[in-house]
Design a protein around this motif. Structure first.
Motif, PDB file in Angstrom:
ATOM      1  N   GLU A  33       0.848  -1.137  -0.057  1.00  0.00           N
ATOM      2  CA  GLU A  33      -0.070   0.142  -0.022  1.00  0.00           C
ATOM      3  C   GLU A  33       0.889   1.162   0.193  1.00  0.00           C
ATOM      4  OE1 GLU A  33      -2.682  -0.223   3.495  1.00  0.00           O
ATOM      5  OE2 GLU A  33      -3.805  -1.900   2.466  1.00  0.00           O
ATOM      6  N   GLU A  34       2.137   1.002  -0.144  1.00  0.00           N
ATOM      7  CA  GLU A  34       2.986   2.233   0.132  1.00  0.00           C
ATOM      8  C   GLU A  34       3.376   2.571  -1.526  1.00  0.00           C
ATOM      9  OE1 GLU A  34       7.480   3.324   1.913  1.00  0.00           O
ATOM     10  OE2 GLU A  34       6.452   1.672   2.371  1.00  0.00           O
ATOM     11  N   THR A  35       3.350   4.101  -1.528  1.00  0.00           N
ATOM     12  CA  THR A  35       3.681   4.548  -2.877  1.00  0.00           C
ATOM     13  C   THR A  35       4.766   5.494  -3.018  1.00  0.00           C
ATOM     14  OG1 THR A  35       1.358   4.076  -3.857  1.00  0.00           O
ATOM     15  CG2 THR A  35       2.813   5.778  -5.019  1.00  0.00           C
ATOM     16  N   THR A  36       5.882   5.557  -3.522  1.00  0.00           N
ATOM     17  CA  THR A  36       7.014   6.459  -3.637  1.00  0.00           C
ATOM     18  C   THR A  36       7.056   7.091  -5.041  1.00  0.00           C
ATOM     19  OG1 THR A  36       7.956   5.378  -1.887  1.00  0.00           O
ATOM     20  CG2 THR A  36       8.931   6.946  -2.971  1.00  0.00           C
ATOM     21  N   VAL A  37       7.258   8.340  -5.235  1.00  0.00           N
ATOM     22  CA  VAL A  37       7.440   8.765  -6.561  1.00  0.00           C
ATOM     23  C   VAL A  37       8.941   9.278  -6.893  1.00  0.00           C
ATOM     24  CG1 VAL A  37       6.544  10.710  -8.333  1.00  0.00           C
ATOM     25  CG2 VAL A  37       5.162   9.372  -6.504  1.00  0.00           C
ATOM     26  N   PHE A  38       9.521   9.158  -7.904  1.00  0.00           N
ATOM     27  CA  PHE A  38      10.940   9.386  -8.189  1.00  0.00           C
ATOM     28  C   PHE A  38      10.839  10.412  -9.439  1.00  0.00           C
ATOM     29  CE2 PHE A  38      11.087   5.537  -5.851  1.00  0.00           C
ATOM     30  CZ  PHE A  38      11.995   5.695  -4.693  1.00  0.00           C
ATOM     31  N   TYR A  39      11.607  11.475  -9.464  1.00  0.00           N
ATOM     32  CA  TYR A  39      11.578  12.310 -10.857  1.00  0.00           C
ATOM     33  C   TYR A  39      12.986  12.225 -11.319  1.00  0.00           C
ATOM     34  CZ  TYR A  39       7.133  13.690  -8.549  1.00  0.00           C
ATOM     35  OH  TYR A  39       5.877  13.876  -7.940  1.00  0.00           O
ATOM     36  N   GLY A  40      13.053  12.582 -12.795  1.00  0.00           N
ATOM     37  CA  GLY A  40      14.148  12.871 -13.402  1.00  0.00           C
ATOM     38  C   GLY A  40      14.690  11.647 -14.153  1.00  0.00           C
ATOM     39  N   ALA A  41      15.580  11.601 -15.241  1.00  0.00           N
ATOM     40  CA  ALA A  41      16.322  10.696 -15.996  1.00  0.00           C
ATOM     41  C   ALA A  41      16.679   9.540 -15.137  1.00  0.00           C
ATOM     42  CB  ALA A  41      17.245  11.099 -16.856  1.00  0.00           C
ATOM     43  N   SER A  42      16.927   9.610 -13.697  1.00  0.00           N
ATOM     44  CA  SER A  42      17.463   8.397 -12.992  1.00  0.00           C
ATOM     45  C   SER A  42      16.247   7.671 -12.010  1.00  0.00           C
ATOM     46  CB  SER A  42      18.624   8.892 -11.967  1.00  0.00           C
ATOM     47  OG  SER A  42      19.606   9.383 -12.815  1.00  0.00           O
ATOM     48  N   ALA A  43      15.181   8.131 -12.262  1.00  0.00           N
ATOM     49  CA  ALA A  43      13.938   7.811 -11.628  1.00  0.00           C
ATOM     50  C   ALA A  43      13.925   6.294 -11.681  1.00  0.00           C
ATOM     51  CB  ALA A  43      12.743   8.468 -12.127  1.00  0.00           C
ATOM     52  N   LEU A  44      13.949   5.732 -12.824  1.00  0.00           N
ATOM     53  CA  LEU A  44      14.151   4.307 -12.670  1.00  0.00           C
ATOM     54  C   LEU A  44      15.012   3.601 -11.883  1.00  0.00           C
ATOM     55  CD1 LEU A  44      12.866   1.549 -13.797  1.00  0.00           C
ATOM     56  CD2 LEU A  44      14.242   1.960 -15.870  1.00  0.00           C
ATOM     57  N   LYS A  45      16.272   3.943 -12.029  1.00  0.00           N
ATOM     58  CA  LYS A  45      17.337   3.419 -11.061  1.00  0.00           C
ATOM     59  C   LYS A  45      17.042   3.685  -9.550  1.00  0.00           C
ATOM     60  CE  LYS A  45      22.145   4.013 -10.279  1.00  0.00           C
ATOM     61  NZ  LYS A  45      23.557   4.914 -10.582  1.00  0.00           N
ATOM     62  N   ASN A  46      16.467   4.717  -9.187  1.00  0.00           N
ATOM     63  CA  ASN A  46      16.217   4.989  -7.836  1.00  0.00           C
ATOM     64  C   ASN A  46      15.013   4.177  -7.467  1.00  0.00           C
ATOM     65  OD1 ASN A  46      18.357   7.015  -7.731  1.00  0.00           O
ATOM     66  ND2 ASN A  46      16.821   8.674  -8.288  1.00  0.00           N
ATOM     67  N   ALA A  47      14.028   3.895  -8.389  1.00  0.00           N
ATOM     68  CA  ALA A  47      13.002   3.189  -7.909  1.00  0.00           C
ATOM     69  C   ALA A  47      13.386   1.902  -7.808  1.00  0.00           C
ATOM     70  CB  ALA A  47      11.818   3.534  -9.085  1.00  0.00           C
ATOM     71  N   ILE A  48      14.270   1.287  -8.588  1.00  0.00           N
ATOM     72  CA  ILE A  48      14.385  -0.196  -8.442  1.00  0.00           C
ATOM     73  C   ILE A  48      15.527  -0.284  -7.202  1.00  0.00           C
ATOM     74  CG2 ILE A  48      16.284  -2.055  -9.381  1.00  0.00           C
ATOM     75  CD1 ILE A  48      15.445  -1.065 -12.293  1.00  0.00           C
ATOM     76  N   ALA A  49      16.213   0.790  -6.877  1.00  0.00           N
ATOM     77  CA  ALA A  49      17.099   0.762  -5.718  1.00  0.00           C
ATOM     78  C   ALA A  49      16.158   0.721  -4.528  1.00  0.00           C
ATOM     79  CB  ALA A  49      18.089   1.881  -5.453  1.00  0.00           C
ATOM     80  N   ALA A  50      15.155   1.299  -4.460  1.00  0.00           N
ATOM     81  CA  ALA A  50      14.108   1.618  -3.330  1.00  0.00           C
ATOM     82  C   ALA A  50      13.086   0.298  -3.051  1.00  0.00           C
ATOM     83  CB  ALA A  50      13.353   2.893  -3.366  1.00  0.00           C
ATOM     84  N   ALA A  51      13.010  -0.561  -4.171  1.00  0.00           N
ATOM     85  CA  ALA A  51      12.203  -1.682  -4.191  1.00  0.00           C
ATOM     86  C   ALA A  51      12.621  -2.684  -3.447  1.00  0.00           C
ATOM     87  CB  ALA A  51      11.998  -2.085  -5.748  1.00  0.00           C
ATOM     88  N   PRO A  52      11.599  -3.485  -2.715  1.00  0.00           N
ATOM     89  CA  PRO A  52      11.790  -4.594  -2.167  1.00  0.00           C
ATOM     90  C   PRO A  52      12.760  -5.831  -3.227  1.00  0.00           C
ATOM     91  CG  PRO A  52       9.710  -4.670  -2.672  1.00  0.00           C
ATOM     92  CD  PRO A  52      10.025  -3.319  -3.006  1.00  0.00           C
ATOM     93  N   ASN A  53      13.287  -6.672  -2.432  1.00  0.00           N
ATOM     94  CA  ASN A  53      13.866  -7.560  -3.470  1.00  0.00           C
ATOM     95  C   ASN A  53      12.712  -8.442  -4.431  1.00  0.00           C
ATOM     96  OD1 ASN A  53      16.257  -7.269  -2.545  1.00  0.00           O
ATOM     97  ND2 ASN A  53      16.310  -8.980  -1.046  1.00  0.00           N
TER      98      ASN A  53
END
Length: 326
Positions: A33-53
């Protein structure tokens, strides 16, 4: 309150193709139920880093994202591998190739998937993945360097080659197959309801694969390959090809498709057959990318959100929208 408001609006708009064509590209990570938004060209990289395994879902807006390796068991949804204005589809572009390389402590079975993404480079599977799918994506090469299993490509545009495929099923896709090679003797590549063209290295010793219900426009083949219920417009026969049968030969390249007389891929081509009722495959549907259970369709499955309204009432946030499933 403002941060929460923007996050929820961004999440809603991530499903809204028209809103995805923005100057502020973003990646929305959903973890339960938790949602986090990342912005910019590195958003995908940051989202993967923050994702659970395992179990994270990442939704990308249209725009150009920096490439990054997939090191988590995640699902990634883009807005499309091609912009189609008439269908409210905008392109999500990953700038460069990347690796799928899971650490050994992320146990399978896995559910890694990508949909609606244009990859401006190659995808290389470097780890032993058990479960990886690409749907409505476009990429240059798909290369396997490990014995990955349960790998599926659907309704996609492969621009160059498949290298080292192990347990791979390709369906309803356009394969500009400069080469299709297996990883080892235990590998198994199946192509069903595909268009396969070029085929520069199909006569190579590692070019072992099985084609069913496909349209195959190649000049070099090897008897270790099998072709069943396939159109081979420039081939007279498959003498010596054990297991091949029920094919159509020598109808001429110009007599295959209704929309053009060649096999060239362009964004606006439909690749509809001139005579779909003549070429029926082993599943009683027409051969080529419009047959089978996943007929050719470039529109991602993510819903379109329309009439989005978000208002603040005291401490409450009210969001109203209409969602249209595509």
């Amino acid at each position: 309150m403002k941060k929460i408001l923007l996050s929820i609006i961004a999440l809603c708009c991530s499903m809204m193709t028209g809103a995805q064509t923005t100057d502020q590209i973003s990646a929305i990570l959903q973890n339960g139920e938790e949602t986090t938004v990342f912005y910019g060209a590195s958003a995908l990289k940051n989202a993967i880093a923050a994702a659970p395994n395992s179990g994270g879902v990442i939704t990308l807006t249209s725009g150009l994202f920096n490439a990054t390796d997939i090191i988590k068991d995640v699902k990634i949804f883009g807005s499309g591998f091609q912009t189609i204005d008439s269908l409210d589809v905008a392109m999500t572009n990953i700038n460069g190739g990347f690796n799928v390389n899971l650490p050994t402590d992320i146990a399978g079975p896995h559910g890694i998937s990508m949909e609606g993404i244009y990859v401006n480079g190659d995808i290389t599977v470097k780890s032993a993945v058990d479960g990886f799918s690409l749907t409505k994506c476009s990429f240059s090469q798909l290369t396997f360097q490990a014995a990955a299993t349960r790998c599926v490509v659907t309704q996609s545009y492969i621009r160059y080659a498949i290298n080292g495929g192990y347990d791979l099923y390709v369906q309803n896709s356009y394969v500009n197959g400069h080469s299709i090679n297996v990883l080892n003797d235990e590998s198994n590549i199946l192509l069903n309801h595909c268009i396969i063209t070029d085929g520069y290295n199909f006569d190579g010793r590692n070019s072992r694969f099985n084609c069913t219900n496909c349209i195959v426009n190649v000049g070099y083949r090897n008897t270790i390959q099998t072709y069943n219920y396939c159109i081979l417009p420039n081939i007279n026969n498959l003498n010596g090809f054990v297991g091949s049968g029920n094919n159509w030969f020598s109808i001429g390249e110009a007599n295959v498709f209704k929309d053009a007389s060649n096999f060239n891929y362009t964004d606006d081509r439909t690749f509809e057959l001139k005579n779909p009722d003549t070429y029926i495959g082993n599943d009683n549907t027409q051969v080529g990318i419009h047959g089978g259970i996943f007929p050719w369709n470039k529109v991602p499955s993510t819903p379109v959100v329309k009439n989005l309204n978000a208002t603040v009432d005291g401490i409450n946030l009210n969001v109203e929208y209409e969602a249209e499933v595509r």
